[in-house]
Design a protein around this motif. Structure first.
Motif, mmCIF file in Angstrom:
data_model
loop_
_atom_site.group_PDB
_atom_site.id
_atom_site.type_symbol
_atom_site.label_atom_id
_atom_site.label_comp_id
_atom_site.label_asym_id
_atom_site.label_seq_id
_atom_site.Cartn_x
_atom_site.Cartn_y
_atom_site.Cartn_z
ATOM 1 N N UNK A 1 -4.704 3.278 -17.555
ATOM 2 C CA UNK A 1 -3.714 3.385 -16.483
ATOM 3 C C UNK A 1 -3.221 2.032 -15.973
ATOM 4 N N UNK A 2 -3.872 0.947 -16.370
ATOM 5 C CA UNK A 2 -3.382 -0.378 -16.009
ATOM 6 C C UNK A 2 -2.079 -0.700 -16.732
ATOM 7 N N UNK A 3 -1.766 0.095 -17.749
ATOM 8 C CA UNK A 3 -0.540 -0.128 -18.509
ATOM 9 C C UNK A 3 0.706 -0.025 -17.632
ATOM 10 N N UNK A 4 0.623 0.738 -16.554
ATOM 11 C CA UNK A 4 1.762 0.848 -15.632
ATOM 12 C C UNK A 4 2.051 -0.509 -15.006
ATOM 13 N N UNK B 1 4.808 -1.047 2.867
ATOM 14 C CA UNK B 1 4.157 0.266 2.863
ATOM 15 C C UNK B 1 5.127 1.309 2.311
ATOM 16 N N UNK B 2 4.668 2.034 1.291
ATOM 17 C CA UNK B 2 5.498 2.975 0.565
ATOM 18 C C UNK B 2 4.905 4.382 0.636
ATOM 19 N N UNK C 1 5.067 5.694 -9.269
ATOM 20 C CA UNK C 1 6.144 6.034 -8.344
ATOM 21 C C UNK C 1 6.913 4.798 -7.873
ATOM 22 N N UNK C 2 6.303 3.621 -8.011
ATOM 23 C CA UNK C 2 6.921 2.407 -7.467
ATOM 24 C C UNK C 2 7.129 1.345 -8.538
ATOM 25 N N UNK C 3 7.147 1.766 -9.793
ATOM 26 C CA UNK C 3 7.173 0.821 -10.903
ATOM 27 C C UNK C 3 8.391 -0.100 -10.868
ATOM 28 N N UNK C 4 9.470 0.342 -10.247
ATOM 29 C CA UNK C 4 10.679 -0.478 -10.209
ATOM 30 C C UNK C 4 10.695 -1.457 -9.031
ATOM 31 N N UNK C 5 9.673 -1.406 -8.187
ATOM 32 C CA UNK C 5 9.668 -2.259 -6.994
ATOM 33 C C UNK C 5 8.724 -3.455 -7.100
ATOM 34 N N UNK C 6 7.787 -3.410 -8.045
ATOM 35 C CA UNK C 6 6.745 -4.430 -8.083
ATOM 36 C C UNK C 6 7.250 -5.828 -8.409
ATOM 37 N N UNK D 1 0.845 -1.185 0.000
ATOM 38 C CA UNK D 1 0.000 0.000 0.000
ATOM 39 C C UNK D 1 0.875 1.227 0.000
ATOM 40 N N UNK D 2 0.269 2.391 -0.324
ATOM 41 C CA UNK D 2 1.067 3.605 -0.300
ATOM 42 C C UNK D 2 0.238 4.784 0.194
#
Length: 456
Positions: A292-295, A153-154, A185-190, A127-128
């Motif tokens: 926006x699901x493209x992220x 948590x981010x 903002x967190x695309x590199x962490x998923x 979550x963020x």
């Protein structure tokens, strides 16, 4: 044969990038998404939901139309059916893969947590919350703890957008403005969390009333739809563009007639709520939500159980009285995950799914009084929206002004005077109202950078 789902997860574009569709772009500037199958270009269209095609060059055939045929069932029976359909959709789309699950304080992600837990899936949740904002992650953390899911948590940081804006523009094709998809903002962490996302989008639309009387006259239904889709400040920006480009007539008249035409085509004459829900599912869901699901899709595959065809068909047969107030989801959670139902519901805090009906005067006075006192002693304004972190402050100003006033391709087709007017009103008049048109101008600037075309 190419068959498009009732609510497609990924838009499919066919045609060519030719002359700009200026009328469609004005609508986009006003409401934040393109209506129907329109795009930036006159010769480019999206394949419509619930159509099937022998090939994309031939006219398609509609295989499903939204309808309203309520069955004589009880709330208990409706919940039984939802449980079966929802958990089947979860299991069918996810298989044996490890699930990445965003968790918030609402019902849509909570129902997913319950379903995934009961199905025995391996889940990693996250979550963020906004920097200098309310601690929204404690709801998701509580849900994850009850389910036994690991949880991250981010914090959405101030100004994160500028490091990702070019990548985001390529991912969503500039078909959505940039301050809403904070997941970027967190695309590199998923990727480290799991193999597939399970996303709760659109549950709040399908499983709730649209808030109108069932016998609301058609002309008033048009007004309700317009009120739902027109963003603050959007009409002002769209009108300015319409006039600058010398388009015929008045923009508002064009928009009203466009919405009226699309709404009347939905053959649900006896339920205003069902017709408005169908409109949103036909046009808002695939052209804004799905964009926006493209992220997420750029990192891992996505499963969106509430987009499932069988759930959409189910909704068409459920009496409106059971959809109002999220009753089916609430009953499902009470049955399948009573401990999750006991966690506070964010929009009714501190009440939960057993007690939320007490969230009214005078029963909620004590909590509201404590919250007011706490805010006074904190002596600072809490960040509530993404644009506050991405548009306010000296450092953000540098980037905004660069994209709005130093992009030659953008200045070629958007008069500088329009950008200056919107930006000044954002800075000095009403930041809340003009945050949307400012974000739309930023989106159009990014589009002009990606496209090496002559615009007019």
């Amino acid at each position: 044969m190419f068959k498009v789902p009732i609510i497609p997860v990924t838009p499919t574009y066919v045609g060519k990038h030719d002359r700009l569709d200026l009328e469609a772009i004005c609508v986009f500037a006003c409401i934040g998404f393109f209506l129907d199958d329109r795009t930036y270009y006159q010769g480019l269209r999206t394949i419509k939901p619930a159509f099937q095609y022998t090939n994309t060059d031939a006219p398609g055939e509609k295989w499903f139309s939204w309808y309203y045929a309520p069955r004589p069932i009880t709330l208990s029976q409706a919940t039984d059916e939802f449980e079966h359909l929802f958990e089947h959709a979860l299991g069918n789309k996810i298989g044996n893969r490890k699930v990445i699950l965003p968790l918030s304080g609402g019902l849509d992600s909570r129902t997913q947590a319950a379903g995934l837990k009961n199905l025995g899936h391996q889940v990693h949740a996250y979550g963020y919350a906004f920097e200098e904002g309310h601690n929204e992650t404690h709801y998701g953390k509580s849900i994850a703890q009850v389910c036994g899911f690991p949880f991250n948590d981010w914090i959405v940081q101030r100004g994160y957008l500028w490091g990702y804006i070019e990548k985001l523009a390529k991912l969503n094709g500039c078909y959505s403005e940039f301050t809403h998809p904070r997941q970027m903002a967190f695309v590199e962490r998923y990727a480290m969390l799991g193999d597939i996302f399970s996303l709760g989008h659109w549950g709040d639309v399908l499983f709730d009333s649209m808030g109108v009387k069932e016998d609301l006259p058609f002309e008033q239904q048009v007004y309700v739809v317009l009120k739902k889709i027109v963003k603050k400040g959007g009409l002002e920006l769209a009108t300015a563009l319409w006039q600058a480009w010398g388009l015929k007539g008045e923009f508002l008249e064009y928009l009203v007639e466009h919405v009226k035409k699309l709404l009347i085509e939905i053959d649900i004459p006896h339920s205003a709520n069902a017709r408005i829900r169908a409109f949103k599912s036909l046009y808002w869901a695939p052209r804004w939500t799905a964009v926006n699901l493209s992220v997420f899709e750029s990192v891992r595959p996505v499963a969106v159980p509430y987009f499932d065809d069988q759930i959409c068909k189910f909704i068409c047969t459920v009496p409106e009285k059971f959809l109002a107030g999220r009753q089916i989801q609430i009953e499902y959670l009470k049955r399948r995950a009573p401990k999750l139902a006991a966690i506070p519901w964010q929009q009714h805090t501190p009440f939960n799914l057993y007690t939320f009906k007490w969230d009214r005067t005078p029963f909620n006075w004590p909590y509201r009084s404590i919250l007011k006192i706490r805010n006074v002693f904190n002596n600072r304004r809490m960040v509530q929206r993404n644009w506050e972190l991405q548009f306010l402050g000296e450092e953000n100003t540098k980037y905004i002004e660069r994209y709005l006033f130093e992009n030659p391709a953008f200045l070629e087709w958007i008069p500088k005077s329009i950008s200056e007017s919107i930006y000044n009103k954002f800075l000095h008049s009403d930041a809340v109202k003009f945050s949307h048109p400012l974000s739309m101008l930023l989106t159009l600037s990014m589009f002009s950078s990606l496209s090496s075309r002559t615009y007019l």
